[in-house]
Design an enzyme around this catalytic site. Structure first.
Site, PDB file in Angstrom:
ATOM      1  N   LYS A  22       1.257  -1.275  -0.023  1.00  0.00           N
ATOM      2  CA  LYS A  22       0.083  -0.003  -0.076  1.00  0.00           C
ATOM      3  C   LYS A  22       0.769   1.609  -0.105  1.00  0.00           C
ATOM      4  CE  LYS A  22      -2.061   1.579   3.999  1.00  0.00           C
ATOM      5  NZ  LYS A  22      -1.579   3.323   3.967  1.00  0.00           N
ATOM      6  N   ASN A  23       2.056   1.601   0.987  1.00  0.00           N
ATOM      7  CA  ASN A  23       2.532   2.625   0.821  1.00  0.00           C
ATOM      8  C   ASN A  23       3.384   2.932  -0.195  1.00  0.00           C
ATOM      9  OD1 ASN A  23       1.020   2.887   3.433  1.00  0.00           O
ATOM     10  ND2 ASN A  23       3.031   2.482   4.544  1.00  0.00           N
ATOM     11  N   CYS A 116      -5.354  12.541  12.463  1.00  0.00           N
ATOM     12  CA  CYS A 116      -6.112  11.483  12.449  1.00  0.00           C
ATOM     13  C   CYS A 116      -6.264  10.630  13.446  1.00  0.00           C
ATOM     14  CB  CYS A 116      -5.939  10.563  11.407  1.00  0.00           C
ATOM     15  SG  CYS A 116      -4.237   9.524  11.597  1.00  0.00           S
ATOM     16  N   ARG A 121      -0.705  14.594  12.632  1.00  0.00           N
ATOM     17  CA  ARG A 121       0.456  14.620  11.531  1.00  0.00           C
ATOM     18  C   ARG A 121       0.187  15.975  11.022  1.00  0.00           C
ATOM     19  NH1 ARG A 121      -1.744   8.832   9.104  1.00  0.00           N
ATOM     20  NH2 ARG A 121       0.093   8.673   8.552  1.00  0.00           N
ATOM     21  N   ILE A 123       1.627  19.463   8.625  1.00  0.00           N
ATOM     22  CA  ILE A 123       2.359  18.246   7.243  1.00  0.00           C
ATOM     23  C   ILE A 123       3.293  19.618   7.222  1.00  0.00           C
ATOM     24  CG2 ILE A 123       0.928  17.298   6.495  1.00  0.00           C
ATOM     25  CD1 ILE A 123       0.454  20.070   4.135  1.00  0.00           C
ATOM     26  N   ASP A 317       3.823   1.338  12.270  1.00  0.00           N
ATOM     27  CA  ASP A 317       2.490   0.411  12.000  1.00  0.00           C
ATOM     28  C   ASP A 317       2.900  -1.369  12.396  1.00  0.00           C
ATOM     29  OD1 ASP A 317       1.884   2.757  10.027  1.00  0.00           O
ATOM     30  OD2 ASP A 317       2.856   1.565   8.750  1.00  0.00           O
ATOM     31  N   ARG A 409      -9.053  -0.313   4.442  1.00  0.00           N
ATOM     32  CA  ARG A 409      -7.971   0.095   3.510  1.00  0.00           C
ATOM     33  C   ARG A 409      -6.663   0.452   3.454  1.00  0.00           C
ATOM     34  NH1 ARG A 409      -6.677   4.772   7.685  1.00  0.00           N
ATOM     35  NH2 ARG A 409      -4.681   4.963   5.767  1.00  0.00           N
TER      36      ARG A 409
HETATM   37  C1  UD1 Z   1       4.078   6.664   6.620  1.00  0.00           C
HETATM   38  C2  UD1 Z   1       2.781   5.903   6.018  1.00  0.00           C
HETATM   39  C3  UD1 Z   1       2.195   5.525   7.758  1.00  0.00           C
HETATM   40  C4  UD1 Z   1       3.790   5.012   8.579  1.00  0.00           C
HETATM   41  C5  UD1 Z   1       4.869   6.173   8.728  1.00  0.00           C
HETATM   42  C6  UD1 Z   1       5.650   6.388  10.171  1.00  0.00           C
HETATM   43  C7  UD1 Z   1       2.531   6.137   4.542  1.00  0.00           C
HETATM   44  C8  UD1 Z   1       1.589   6.332   3.455  1.00  0.00           C
HETATM   45  N1  UD1 Z   1       2.253   5.892   5.161  1.00  0.00           N
HETATM   46  O1  UD1 Z   1       2.811   8.062   6.440  1.00  0.00           O
HETATM   47  O2  UD1 Z   1       2.256   3.684   7.290  1.00  0.00           O
HETATM   48  O3  UD1 Z   1       3.131   4.529   9.650  1.00  0.00           O
HETATM   49  O4  UD1 Z   1       5.244   6.664   7.149  1.00  0.00           O
HETATM   50  O5  UD1 Z   1       6.668   5.418   9.080  1.00  0.00           O
HETATM   51  O6  UD1 Z   1       2.841   5.571   3.715  1.00  0.00           O
HETATM   52  N2  UD1 Z   1       5.218  14.922  10.897  1.00  0.00           N
HETATM   53  C9  UD1 Z   1       5.336  15.819  11.418  1.00  0.00           C
HETATM   54  N3  UD1 Z   1       5.156  16.759   9.921  1.00  0.00           N
HETATM   55  C10 UD1 Z   1       5.402  16.479   9.128  1.00  0.00           C
HETATM   56  C11 UD1 Z   1       5.427  15.313   8.670  1.00  0.00           C
HETATM   57  C12 UD1 Z   1       5.691  14.611   9.897  1.00  0.00           C
HETATM   58  O7  UD1 Z   1       5.799  16.825  12.299  1.00  0.00           O
HETATM   59  O8  UD1 Z   1       5.463  17.731   7.993  1.00  0.00           O
HETATM   60  C13 UD1 Z   1       5.826  13.986  11.962  1.00  0.00           C
HETATM   61  C14 UD1 Z   1       3.848  13.090  11.942  1.00  0.00           C
HETATM   62  O9  UD1 Z   1       3.322  13.895  12.706  1.00  0.00           O
HETATM   63  C15 UD1 Z   1       4.906  11.625  12.868  1.00  0.00           C
HETATM   64  C16 UD1 Z   1       5.975  11.061  12.442  1.00  0.00           C
HETATM   65  O10 UD1 Z   1       6.883  13.066  11.821  1.00  0.00           O
HETATM   66  O11 UD1 Z   1       5.055  11.860  14.039  1.00  0.00           O
HETATM   67  C17 UD1 Z   1       6.446  11.200  10.966  1.00  0.00           C
HETATM   68  O12 UD1 Z   1       5.335  11.345   9.890  1.00  0.00           O
HETATM   69  P1  UD1 Z   1       5.716  10.410   8.132  1.00  0.00           P
HETATM   70  O13 UD1 Z   1       6.837   9.002   8.372  1.00  0.00           O
HETATM   71  O14 UD1 Z   1       5.108  11.840   7.724  1.00  0.00           O
HETATM   72  O15 UD1 Z   1       4.365   9.473   7.788  1.00  0.00           O
HETATM   73  P2  UD1 Z   1       3.186   9.529   6.735  1.00  0.00           P
HETATM   74  O16 UD1 Z   1       4.397   9.928   5.761  1.00  0.00           O
HETATM   75  O17 UD1 Z   1       2.187  10.541   7.116  1.00  0.00           O
END
Ligand code: UD1
Length: 435
Positions: A22-23, A116, A121, A123, A317, A409
């Site tokens: 998926k990822n 969520c 989360r 960006i 995960d 999902r």
């Molecule tokens: C991806 C995976 C998800 C997995 C996660 C961590 C996909 C579709 N999803 O999610 O299954 O659990 O990696 O391995 O690939 N953060 C910030 N600011 C940002 C971005 C992230 O503070 O702009 C924080 C997040 O809140 C979290 C951490 O960084 O605490 C890791 O998040 P991230 O690696 O970005 O996860 P995703 O890409 O959303």
């Protein structure tokens, strides 16, 4: 609302070929809009997150066709640079269209993906990375021009992004965010000049996205210090890509074999991707063969402390599935969740099944009990739902799991897969069994 009915208490035995990742599928499908198509993505799982991504691609004007497990995406006639609608809000990975749309159209408008169940989360890292490549943001509706919100990444409105000249740049991520790394890659592959992403995520799905883009003609290299270097190219060509196996789905099935006792082999697991899980399983007394087959005799041993961390650390995960397995281990175990701030929601449901779990901050303390018992429980999120299925398979008696939609999902057909391992599990939709 659909639910799962599970009669637990049997060991699991058998072999499985797990679905495509998926990822990896989600960023690769978004990357299909860079350059014209058609790109053929094989082994593409039939899961809700992929279906939502396909809807977004169609909304943008791409021609998308699915034949069996292959999804073809042709972006030649794509004309839109804005996405909206329930799909974009439902899946957080819609944010990956930010980098992809900027790379293709030089601008993008999309809803903020929001928080969520597992955390807020933000960006902010995505936005800061793209700013280094010449992107300007205008946050509309609730918090336009609020610089503080932009920096903190807590904005919940519409993101309007524009780059008059998308160019290479030096990006340093405050933490190795998977999504921010992928967004920066997507924006940089066709940008003017060289981009270096420092402290980039190393998850296998990031590598797979890079492999897909390299096959299309992108110039991407991984440096020894974990950074990623990208030389922008003018165009990308169509390509055929076969998605690798989903390491998280595979890991959850291996943990289920550990919980229930038995022996499970995943036939198509790419080697090396689950080493952190194997180390923990070995410590719990599970035997792992060279081909990745796991063999478990109950009771399992407790795990002193498992800490989730970015790859190659223990995957967040698999934290809930590991917790489910430790509920019946002999002694006290601890799990420290360092990636997401609110990822212990499954503990509440496991307690309803007789688990003894105490949460303090980022640490869960699990005191093993002889056996869990069946109950009516609610899936709190995708991986938490999978963990409850695993707990129910090991528990004495019958369990009903509500919130199947979360599991759908990311799992193509969890009933099919567990039945192949000898489990008794049924999907009940609208009060009737799937048959
Ligand atoms: C991806 C995976 C998800 C997995 C996660 C961590 C996909 C579709 N999803 O999610 O299954 O659990 O990696 O391995 O690939 N953060 C910030 N600011 C940002 C971005 C992230 O503070 O702009 C924080 C997040 O809140 C979290 C951490 O960084 O605490 C890791 O998040 P991230 O690696 O970005 O996860 P995703 O890409 O959303």
């Amino acid at each position: 609302m659909a639910c799962l009915e599970i009669a637990g208490g049997r060991p699991l035995y058998g072999e499985l070929t797990v679905q495509g990742s998926k990822n990896a599928a989600l960023p690769i499908l978004a990357a299909c809009i860079l350059g014209d198509g058609p790109c053929r993505i094989e082994n593409c799982p039939r899961i809700q997150d992929v279906e939502d991504t396909v809807s977004i691609l169609k909304m943008l004007g791409c021609r998308v066709e699915r034949t069996g497990q292959t999804v073809s995406v042709d972006a030649s006639r794509m004309e839109k640079d804005s996405i909206d609608g329930p799909e974009a809000i439902r899946i957080r990975s819609s944010v990956l269209f930010l980098g992809a749309l900027l790379g293709r159209m030089g601008k993008a408008t999309l809803p903020h993906p929001g928080g969520c169940a597992i955390g807020s989360r933000p960006i902010d890292l995505h936005l800061k990375a793209l700013q280094k490549l010449g992107v300007r943001f205008d946050m509309q509706e609730n918090a336009h021009s609020d610089a503080h919100n932009l920096t903190a990444g807590v904005f919940h409105g519409k993101i309007c992004a524009r780059a008059d000249h998308l160019h290479g740049g030096s990006v340093t991520l405050a933490m190795p965010s998977v999504g921010a790394t992928e967004n920066a890659i997507l924006a940089a592959v066709c940008a003017d000049g060289v981009t270096v992403i420092h402290r980039a995520a190393m998850e296998p799905e990031v590598e797979e996205l890079c492999d897909f883009l390299r096959a299309r003609g992108a110039r991407i290299s991984r440096e020894e210090d974990r950074s990623i270097r990208i030389h922008g190219v003018k165009t990308l060509s169509p390509v055929r890509h076969r998605l690798r196996a989903d390491r998280i789905v595979a890991g959850s099935y291996l943990l289920a074999a550990a919980s229930c006792g038995g022996c499970v082999c995943i036939r198509n697991l790419p080697s090396g991707q689950l080493d952190a899980l194997y180390a923990v399983l070995r410590g719990m007394g599970v035997v792992i063969d060279a081909d990745g087959t796991v063999r478990a005799d109950l009771p399992l041993k407790a795990a002193e402390e498992v800490v989730t961390a970015p790859y190659p650390g223990f995957p967040t995960d698999l934290q809930s599935p590991l917790m489910a397995a430790l509920c019946t281990a002999g002694g006290e175990s601890r799990i420290r969740e360092t990636v997401f701030e609110n990822r212990f929601l499954t503990a509440v449901q496991l307690r309803n099944m007789g688990a003894r779990i105490e949460i303090k901050g980022e640490t869960a303390r699990i005191e093993g009990v002889a056996r869990l018992h069946g109950a009516a429980v609610n899936a709190p999120d995708l991986r938490g739902g999978a963990a409850l299925v695993q707990a129910a398979l090991a528990a004495a008696g019958r369990t009903t799991i509500y919130g199947y939609e979360y599991i759908a999902r990311g799992y193509e057909d969890i009933c099919r897969d567990y039945r192949a391992l000898g489990a008794e599990i049924h999907l009940m939709e609208n009060n009737s069994s799937e048959g």
